[in-house]
Design an enzyme around this catalytic site. Sequence first.
Site, PDB file in Angstrom:
ATOM      1  N   GLU A 252       0.824  -1.202   0.000  1.00  0.00           N
ATOM      2  CA  GLU A 252       0.000   0.000   0.000  1.00  0.00           C
ATOM      3  C   GLU A 252       0.866   1.263   0.000  1.00  0.00           C
ATOM      4  OE1 GLU A 252      -3.344   0.514  -0.368  1.00  0.00           O
ATOM      5  OE2 GLU A 252      -2.765   2.607  -0.291  1.00  0.00           O
ATOM      6  N   THR A 294      -5.691   1.692  -5.629  1.00  0.00           N
ATOM      7  CA  THR A 294      -5.335   0.277  -5.456  1.00  0.00           C
ATOM      8  C   THR A 294      -6.001  -0.598  -6.519  1.00  0.00           C
ATOM      9  OG1 THR A 294      -5.355   0.655  -3.084  1.00  0.00           O
ATOM     10  CG2 THR A 294      -5.220  -1.620  -3.806  1.00  0.00           C
ATOM     11  N   HIS A 409      -1.619   3.181   4.696  1.00  0.00           N
ATOM     12  CA  HIS A 409      -2.594   3.963   3.917  1.00  0.00           C
ATOM     13  C   HIS A 409      -2.806   5.294   4.620  1.00  0.00           C
ATOM     14  CE1 HIS A 409      -6.300   5.173   1.955  1.00  0.00           C
ATOM     15  NE2 HIS A 409      -6.175   4.169   1.109  1.00  0.00           N
ATOM     16  N   ASP A 468       1.591  -0.126  -4.944  1.00  0.00           N
ATOM     17  CA  ASP A 468       0.371   0.041  -5.743  1.00  0.00           C
ATOM     18  C   ASP A 468       0.254   1.412  -6.391  1.00  0.00           C
ATOM     19  OD1 ASP A 468      -0.293   1.327  -3.346  1.00  0.00           O
ATOM     20  OD2 ASP A 468      -2.280   0.420  -3.158  1.00  0.00           O
ATOM     21  N   HIS A 469       0.670   2.470  -5.669  1.00  0.00           N
ATOM     22  CA  HIS A 469       0.557   3.841  -6.195  1.00  0.00           C
ATOM     23  C   HIS A 469       1.289   4.742  -5.226  1.00  0.00           C
ATOM     24  CE1 HIS A 469      -2.460   4.286  -3.069  1.00  0.00           C
ATOM     25  NE2 HIS A 469      -3.026   3.174  -3.529  1.00  0.00           N
TER      26      HIS A 469
HETATM   27  C1  GP9 Z   1      -9.121  -0.395   0.209  1.00  0.00           C
HETATM   28  C2  GP9 Z   1      -7.671  -0.341  -0.055  1.00  0.00           C
HETATM   29  C3  GP9 Z   1      -7.183   1.066  -0.173  1.00  0.00           C
HETATM   30  O1  GP9 Z   1      -9.682  -1.639   0.100  1.00  0.00           O
HETATM   31  O2  GP9 Z   1      -7.352  -1.108  -1.135  1.00  0.00           O
HETATM   32  O3  GP9 Z   1      -7.591   1.652  -1.327  1.00  0.00           O
HETATM   33  P1  GP9 Z   1      -6.921   2.961  -1.934  1.00  0.00           P
HETATM   34  O4  GP9 Z   1      -7.535   4.128  -1.227  1.00  0.00           O
HETATM   35  O5  GP9 Z   1      -5.454   2.890  -1.714  1.00  0.00           O
HETATM   36  O6  GP9 Z   1      -7.284   2.881  -3.357  1.00  0.00           O
HETATM   37 MN    MN Z   2      -3.753   1.689  -2.232  1.00  0.00          MN
END
Ligand code: GP9
Ligand code: MN
Length: 631
Positions: A252, A294, A409, A468-469
């Site tokens: 994350e 994500t 996150h 992921d980003h």
């Molecule tokens: C939520 C998690 C976070 O299920 O994958 O999402 P994001 O805000 O990073 O897209």
């Molecule tokens: Mn994410």
Amino acid sequence: MQKSFFSKISFLLIATLLMWLKTYVVYKTSFNIKIENFMQEFILFINPLSFLLFIFGISLFFKEKNRNRFIIVVSIVLTFVLLANMIFYRFYNDFLTIPVLFQTNNMGDLGSSINSLFMPTDLLLAVDIIILMWLYKRQPEKTVGAATRKEKAAYFLFVAAVFFFNLGVSETERPQLLTRSFDREVLVKNISLYNFHIYDALIQSKQSAQRALADSNSLTEIENYLSANRTDPSKDMSGIAKGRNVILVSLESTQSFVLNRKLNGKEITPYLNDLIKKSYSFENVYHQTGQGKTADSEFIVDNSLYPLGRGAVFFTNAANKYTAMPAILKNHGYYSAVFHANNKSFWNRDIMYESLKYDKFYDVKSYDVNDENSVGWGLKDKEFFEQTSELMKEIPQPFYTRLITLTNHFPFELNEEDKMIDEFDSKSSTLNKYFPTVRYQDEALKRFIEKLKKDGLYENSIIVLYGDHYGISENHNEAMGQFLGKEITPFEEVQLQRVPIVIHIPGVTDKKPKTIDTVGGQVDIRPTLLNLLGIDSSDQIQFGNDLFSRDKTEFTVLRDGSVITKDRIYTDGVCYDKSTGKSAKDQESCEAFVEKAKQELSYSDQIIYGDLLRFYDSERLKSHQKKSNKE
Ligand code: GP9
Ligand code: MN
């Protein structure tokens, strides 16, 4: 005699009030909507109002005779909408969407149990309708009187004011509600169940129009482009992980800049830094996500297509046909599963995973989540990995799995006892708090891999980690500049979009680790991985290429249109020279790549909006390739 406007619309107001209260009672008793503060409760309470005033208000345009009848019919229809959602929710813990209505396999499951899902208390839903009918009988229509044009205008102005007030408070509570967040629960919570259905219908109709106009010829041009631009995967790497279990870990918000860096003398990612020394790792791979964050990264990795420029493809095009990793690997005997301790409806995952052909989605319900083991967004990563490793034992091998972490996150919350590194000291509390959660995630990962070793799931697996980003947006450039000791120019901003990609193959990469500097993006993960598994993907519609291939064009495009090549970066209309980080003398040196980038994004969008993979025919593609090889 001139009647006051209120007496003219008294029936309408009573119907609105009854339906409003009924909706709120249904919200509180039939759905499990998480409320975190008073403001959210307030929004939930007021959210049905604007829609109800609007829909019942249409009655003002009817002849007096039909006005109240219309109101009763609307009440009955809305009651059915509520009831359908209540019953659906009892089974799926989710709200109805149009694609779901047409997902016959889902509805089939529901069909047999619909009787058992109906509860005697559901009959209470009819109470307000009975009241309305009784009033209707009592009140002779003749005396009501028609609303004047002015009164109608004032009424709808008021409805609009209520609507925008609702949207305004929701936006403050949940910024970018309609563009950024696609969780149905969040939408219902903020704009009401009714407006959610309208929103859903709008998305659906837009999609159907584009879909309707497409035919199989639409795909031919794209197939030609792809076969002309495809590079042969590396022969040396082909099949070196053949038959192994695949464990993908979505890290994350993890950007590459944290790797091999210290804060107050302590490494931020000691475990990853160490693992990289025993793995293949990529220094110049960029995330390509858009608003779907994500979910976009998942989409890219599974399909090697680009996500959309606006909205989340997981939400907008979940009913499309795809040829995703689970489907490709299924042909080679693989079982597929996603592990993520969040609501299954978040990012519409439950629906999209069906289209991507996942065998199983372990969502929050598969986990033991309580106050002690959660923080911020939910289950802490250490617990998540621990519980996931147990669940992993029960699935058939070989498997293709993705584990989605959550602790790192935004807003990067962490309990004191879990902090292994200081916060940074800058004006940005976001960046400050980022480091302890990245460090925590690193520790969680270490424990997970050690656990895999204990469980005997390590040796026969290939472990792929990817960021992921971004986690730190450009709003924190000043603090980021302070941390990195350099000014964050647009050029540096693009460089910050690099994410870690680590491929660890026990018994292989530990003997001969490699750091690869080829420029690539998340779209390249799938073809790279398939080649390592010894699976030929040359017949697939995919935009990525094998990152190990010597012939791979050093090129990648971000979803905002920025382009990166071996020696150039193009962003915001400027072509930068990578060796200096300054604007390039020959601005036109970016042109050809910018053109290629536009072309690819547009083709990928066409595939998604036109649902073109329904025309995909691998045999046809092969014949194209044969033709273009001959040419
Ligand atoms: C939520 C998690 C976070 O299920 O994958 O999402 P994001 O805000 O990073 O897209
Ligand atoms: Mn994410």
